[in-house]
Design a protein around this motif. Structure first.
Motif, PDB file in Angstrom:
ATOM      1  N   LYS A   1       0.826  -1.203   0.000  1.00 50.86           N
ATOM      2  CA  LYS A   1       0.000   0.000   0.000  1.00 50.86           C
ATOM      3  C   LYS A   1       0.862   1.256   0.000  1.00 50.86           C
ATOM      4  O   LYS A   1       0.599   2.211  -0.753  1.00 50.86           O
ATOM      5  CB  LYS A   1      -0.927   0.001   1.220  1.00 50.86           C
ATOM      6  CG  LYS A   1      -1.920   1.157   1.217  1.00 50.86           C
ATOM      7  CD  LYS A   1      -2.829   1.095  -0.001  1.00 50.86           C
ATOM      8  CE  LYS A   1      -3.776   2.262  -0.067  1.00 50.86           C
ATOM      9  NZ  LYS A   1      -4.598   2.249  -1.287  1.00 50.86           N
ATOM     10  N   LEU A   2       1.905   1.260   0.815  1.00 52.79           N
ATOM     11  CA  LEU A   2       2.799   2.411   0.871  1.00 52.79           C
ATOM     12  C   LEU A   2       3.523   2.595  -0.465  1.00 52.79           C
ATOM     13  O   LEU A   2       3.667   3.724  -0.956  1.00 52.79           O
ATOM     14  CB  LEU A   2       3.809   2.236   1.997  1.00 52.79           C
ATOM     15  CG  LEU A   2       4.776   3.394   2.261  1.00 52.79           C
ATOM     16  CD1 LEU A   2       4.024   4.712   2.439  1.00 52.79           C
ATOM     17  CD2 LEU A   2       5.629   3.106   3.485  1.00 52.79           C
ATOM     18  N   LEU A   3       3.943   1.501  -1.080  1.00 45.29           N
ATOM     19  CA  LEU A   3       4.599   1.580  -2.387  1.00 45.29           C
ATOM     20  C   LEU A   3       3.658   2.147  -3.441  1.00 45.29           C
ATOM     21  O   LEU A   3       4.056   2.974  -4.270  1.00 45.29           O
ATOM     22  CB  LEU A   3       5.082   0.189  -2.814  1.00 45.29           C
ATOM     23  CG  LEU A   3       6.382  -0.297  -2.174  1.00 45.29           C
ATOM     24  CD1 LEU A   3       6.583  -1.781  -2.426  1.00 45.29           C
ATOM     25  CD2 LEU A   3       7.572   0.500  -2.695  1.00 45.29           C
ATOM     26  N   PHE A   4       2.421   1.704  -3.418  1.00 46.12           N
ATOM     27  CA  PHE A   4       1.443   2.193  -4.389  1.00 46.12           C
ATOM     28  C   PHE A   4       1.245   3.700  -4.242  1.00 46.12           C
ATOM     29  O   PHE A   4       1.199   4.435  -5.237  1.00 46.12           O
ATOM     30  CB  PHE A   4       0.105   1.475  -4.201  1.00 46.12           C
ATOM     31  CG  PHE A   4      -0.968   1.945  -5.149  1.00 46.12           C
ATOM     32  CD1 PHE A   4      -1.059   1.421  -6.425  1.00 46.12           C
ATOM     33  CD2 PHE A   4      -1.876   2.929  -4.760  1.00 46.12           C
ATOM     34  CE1 PHE A   4      -2.045   1.863  -7.310  1.00 46.12           C
ATOM     35  CE2 PHE A   4      -2.857   3.382  -5.634  1.00 46.12           C
ATOM     36  CZ  PHE A   4      -2.943   2.847  -6.914  1.00 46.12           C
ATOM     37  N   ILE A   5       1.128   4.161  -3.009  1.00 46.96           N
ATOM     38  CA  ILE A   5       0.920   5.596  -2.770  1.00 46.96           C
ATOM     39  C   ILE A   5       2.106   6.404  -3.279  1.00 46.96           C
ATOM     40  O   ILE A   5       1.939   7.438  -3.934  1.00 46.96           O
ATOM     41  CB  ILE A   5       0.683   5.861  -1.271  1.00 46.96           C
ATOM     42  CG1 ILE A   5      -0.666   5.271  -0.834  1.00 46.96           C
ATOM     43  CG2 ILE A   5       0.709   7.359  -0.971  1.00 46.96           C
ATOM     44  CD1 ILE A   5      -0.907   5.322   0.656  1.00 46.96           C
ATOM     45  N   LEU A   6       3.318   5.923  -3.001  1.00 50.84           N
ATOM     46  CA  LEU A   6       4.509   6.650  -3.430  1.00 50.84           C
ATOM     47  C   LEU A   6       4.651   6.642  -4.951  1.00 50.84           C
ATOM     48  O   LEU A   6       4.938   7.676  -5.564  1.00 50.84           O
ATOM     49  CB  LEU A   6       5.757   6.039  -2.793  1.00 50.84           C
ATOM     50  CG  LEU A   6       5.880   6.171  -1.272  1.00 50.84           C
ATOM     51  CD1 LEU A   6       7.111   5.419  -0.768  1.00 50.84           C
ATOM     52  CD2 LEU A   6       5.945   7.629  -0.849  1.00 50.84           C
TER      53      LEU A   6
ATOM     54  N   ILE B   1      11.559   4.216  -2.640  1.00 49.60           N
ATOM     55  CA  ILE B   1      10.730   3.113  -3.134  1.00 49.60           C
ATOM     56  C   ILE B   1      11.559   1.843  -3.244  1.00 49.60           C
ATOM     57  O   ILE B   1      11.124   0.756  -2.846  1.00 49.60           O
ATOM     58  CB  ILE B   1      10.104   3.478  -4.501  1.00 49.60           C
ATOM     59  CG1 ILE B   1       8.974   4.479  -4.308  1.00 49.60           C
ATOM     60  CG2 ILE B   1       9.605   2.236  -5.226  1.00 49.60           C
ATOM     61  CD1 ILE B   1       8.448   5.070  -5.600  1.00 49.60           C
ATOM     62  N   ARG B   2      12.779   1.967  -3.745  1.00 47.45           N
ATOM     63  CA  ARG B   2      13.656   0.805  -3.887  1.00 47.45           C
ATOM     64  C   ARG B   2      14.027   0.231  -2.523  1.00 47.45           C
ATOM     65  O   ARG B   2      14.073  -0.996  -2.355  1.00 47.45           O
ATOM     66  CB  ARG B   2      14.909   1.208  -4.672  1.00 47.45           C
ATOM     67  CG  ARG B   2      15.854   0.061  -4.960  1.00 47.45           C
ATOM     68  CD  ARG B   2      15.179  -1.018  -5.792  1.00 47.45           C
ATOM     69  NE  ARG B   2      16.004  -2.200  -5.903  1.00 47.45           N
ATOM     70  CZ  ARG B   2      15.541  -3.443  -5.862  1.00 47.45           C
ATOM     71  NH1 ARG B   2      14.231  -3.661  -5.688  1.00 47.45           N
ATOM     72  NH2 ARG B   2      16.357  -4.465  -5.993  1.00 47.45           N
ATOM     73  N   ILE B   3      14.277   1.095  -1.544  1.00 48.37           N
ATOM     74  CA  ILE B   3      14.575   0.624  -0.187  1.00 48.37           C
ATOM     75  C   ILE B   3      13.405  -0.189   0.353  1.00 48.37           C
ATOM     76  O   ILE B   3      13.586  -1.282   0.910  1.00 48.37           O
ATOM     77  CB  ILE B   3      14.878   1.822   0.737  1.00 48.37           C
ATOM     78  CG1 ILE B   3      16.249   2.422   0.407  1.00 48.37           C
ATOM     79  CG2 ILE B   3      14.824   1.401   2.217  1.00 48.37           C
ATOM     80  CD1 ILE B   3      16.571   3.686   1.187  1.00 48.37           C
ATOM     81  N   LEU B   4      12.210   0.331   0.197  1.00 47.16           N
ATOM     82  CA  LEU B   4      11.018  -0.357   0.695  1.00 47.16           C
ATOM     83  C   LEU B   4      10.808  -1.684  -0.022  1.00 47.16           C
ATOM     84  O   LEU B   4      10.422  -2.686   0.596  1.00 47.16           O
ATOM     85  CB  LEU B   4       9.793   0.541   0.526  1.00 47.16           C
ATOM     86  CG  LEU B   4       8.515   0.107   1.233  1.00 47.16           C
ATOM     87  CD1 LEU B   4       8.742  -0.033   2.732  1.00 47.16           C
ATOM     88  CD2 LEU B   4       7.394   1.095   0.963  1.00 47.16           C
ATOM     89  N   GLU B   5      11.059  -1.724  -1.321  1.00 47.67           N
ATOM     90  CA  GLU B   5      10.931  -2.972  -2.086  1.00 47.67           C
ATOM     91  C   GLU B   5      11.918  -4.026  -1.598  1.00 47.67           C
ATOM     92  O   GLU B   5      11.565  -5.211  -1.467  1.00 47.67           O
ATOM     93  CB  GLU B   5      11.156  -2.696  -3.574  1.00 47.67           C
ATOM     94  CG  GLU B   5      10.016  -1.947  -4.235  1.00 47.67           C
ATOM     95  CD  GLU B   5      10.320  -1.552  -5.669  1.00 47.67           C
ATOM     96  OE1 GLU B   5       9.369  -1.313  -6.431  1.00 47.67           O
ATOM     97  OE2 GLU B   5      11.519  -1.475  -6.034  1.00 47.67           O
ATOM     98  N   ILE B   6      13.151  -3.612  -1.319  1.00 46.58           N
ATOM     99  CA  ILE B   6      14.163  -4.554  -0.830  1.00 46.58           C
ATOM    100  C   ILE B   6      13.768  -5.103   0.533  1.00 46.58           C
ATOM    101  O   ILE B   6      13.840  -6.320   0.779  1.00 46.58           O
ATOM    102  CB  ILE B   6      15.541  -3.869  -0.765  1.00 46.58           C
ATOM    103  CG1 ILE B   6      16.079  -3.633  -2.169  1.00 46.58           C
ATOM    104  CG2 ILE B   6      16.532  -4.707   0.045  1.00 46.58           C
ATOM    105  CD1 ILE B   6      17.366  -2.840  -2.206  1.00 46.58           C
ATOM    106  N   LEU B   7      13.330  -4.231   1.435  1.00 45.84           N
ATOM    107  CA  LEU B   7      12.935  -4.685   2.767  1.00 45.84           C
ATOM    108  C   LEU B   7      11.768  -5.659   2.696  1.00 45.84           C
ATOM    109  O   LEU B   7      11.742  -6.677   3.391  1.00 45.84           O
ATOM    110  CB  LEU B   7      12.561  -3.481   3.637  1.00 45.84           C
ATOM    111  CG  LEU B   7      13.687  -2.522   4.006  1.00 45.84           C
ATOM    112  CD1 LEU B   7      13.146  -1.396   4.872  1.00 45.84           C
ATOM    113  CD2 LEU B   7      14.806  -3.248   4.724  1.00 45.84           C
ATOM    114  N   SER B   8      10.800  -5.350   1.854  1.00 48.64           N
ATOM    115  CA  SER B   8       9.622  -6.198   1.732  1.00 48.64           C
ATOM    116  C   SER B   8       9.991  -7.579   1.183  1.00 48.64           C
ATOM    117  O   SER B   8       9.582  -8.606   1.729  1.00 48.64           O
ATOM    118  CB  SER B   8       8.597  -5.531   0.818  1.00 48.64           C
ATOM    119  OG  SER B   8       7.461  -6.344   0.654  1.00 48.64           O
TER     120      SER B   8
END
Length: 276
Positions: A167-172, A230-237
């Motif tokens: 959800k956070l990725l989509f918003i960003l 966004i890339r940081i969040l994708e890696i963590l996920s």
């Protein structure tokens, strides 16, 4: 006999922390990555206020007190903040559990935050997932049992962490960057019209052109920062999903954490470069 028990009490906590060291490192790196969100000097509210001021300037409106209606944008920022806090809350708890600072952890705070965030754009099963995250708790004990409980905690939490991250990725990606693109288009249309205005002399057109490219440079920097986050969040996920399905024993878990750390360090460096 008493000395033997005392030695056991001293050794067992150390063994528990050692066996959980990879999870401790992973959650520590996750928290560092999430902290980079503070570097994003752009928001829905800022976009709204910038647009409002830009409109008033372009229409030569002078007011004693600028009046911009940005309440909807403020709610959007609240949603982003709540999602961010939910992830930070989770990884902070995971870090403290794996480092032996806690013997119990419950995500009640996350539930309270998410409940008040007005999730009217989510499906019922998605809403239920957020609630389920708050119900995941841990009664930790010493030694190998603590390790098993922490890895079980990660496994149970993963689908809910994935939903929040998505959800956070989509918003960003779709909303925040989309608003920036709209802003850039409005800048282009306005300053392009100024440049071809026969009423402006060459020096005035030069000033207009310089202002346009200053705004574009600013927009590019914001966009690049957002893409790094966004890339940081994708890696963590993706790493949380992968690690939650692994056994903690063995080198592969530690290799995955090490690889993630290297990737995040590269992104941290990229953000530092963008701040210069």
């Amino acid at each position: 006999m008493m000395k033997g028990w005392a030695l056991c009490l001293l050794i067992c906590p150390f063994l528990a922390c050692t066996s959980l060291k990879p999870i401790q490192l992973f959650s520590e790196e996750a928290l560092k990555g999430l902290q980079q969100f503070h570097e994003l000097d752009y928001s829905f509210t800022k976009s709204c206020l910038d647009d409002c001021r830009f409109t008033k300037i372009s229409q030569y409106e002078i007011e004693r007190s600028i009046n911009c209606s940005c309440s909807e944008y403020e709610r959007a920022d609240t949603l982003v903040r709540d999602l961010y806090l939910a992830l930070t809350d989770y990884y902070d708890g995971l870090y403290r559990l794996s480092s032996g600072e806690l013997i119990r952890y419950q995500l009640d705070g996350t539930a309270a935050v998410l409940e008040g965030a007005n999730w009217n754009q989510l499906e019922p099963e998605q809403l239920n997932a957020y609630q389920k995250l708050s119900e995941i708790g841990l009664n930790a004990v010493a030694g190998k049992y603590r390790k098993n409980k922490v890895t079980q905690y990660m496994h149970e939490a993963d689908p809910h962490i994935m939903l929040i991250s998505e959800k956070l990725l989509f918003i960003l990606k779709e909303n925040l960057l989309g608003m920036l693109e709209i802003q850039e288009e409005s800048w282009y249309m306005y300053y392009k019209a100024q440049v071809i205005d026969p009423g402006l002399n060459s020096m005035e057109k030069e000033v207009v052109t310089e202002k346009y490219y200053q705004l574009m440079d600013q927009g590019t920097r914001i966009s690049e920062k957002t893409l790094v986050l966004i890339r940081i969040l994708e890696i963590l996920s993706s790493q949380h999903q992968a690690l939650s399905a692994m056994k903690l024993n063995g080198d592969f878990f530690e290799d995955e954490v090490r690889s993630m750390t290297n990737s995040l360090n590269d992104l941290h460096y990229a953000l530092e470069q963008l701040k210069q």
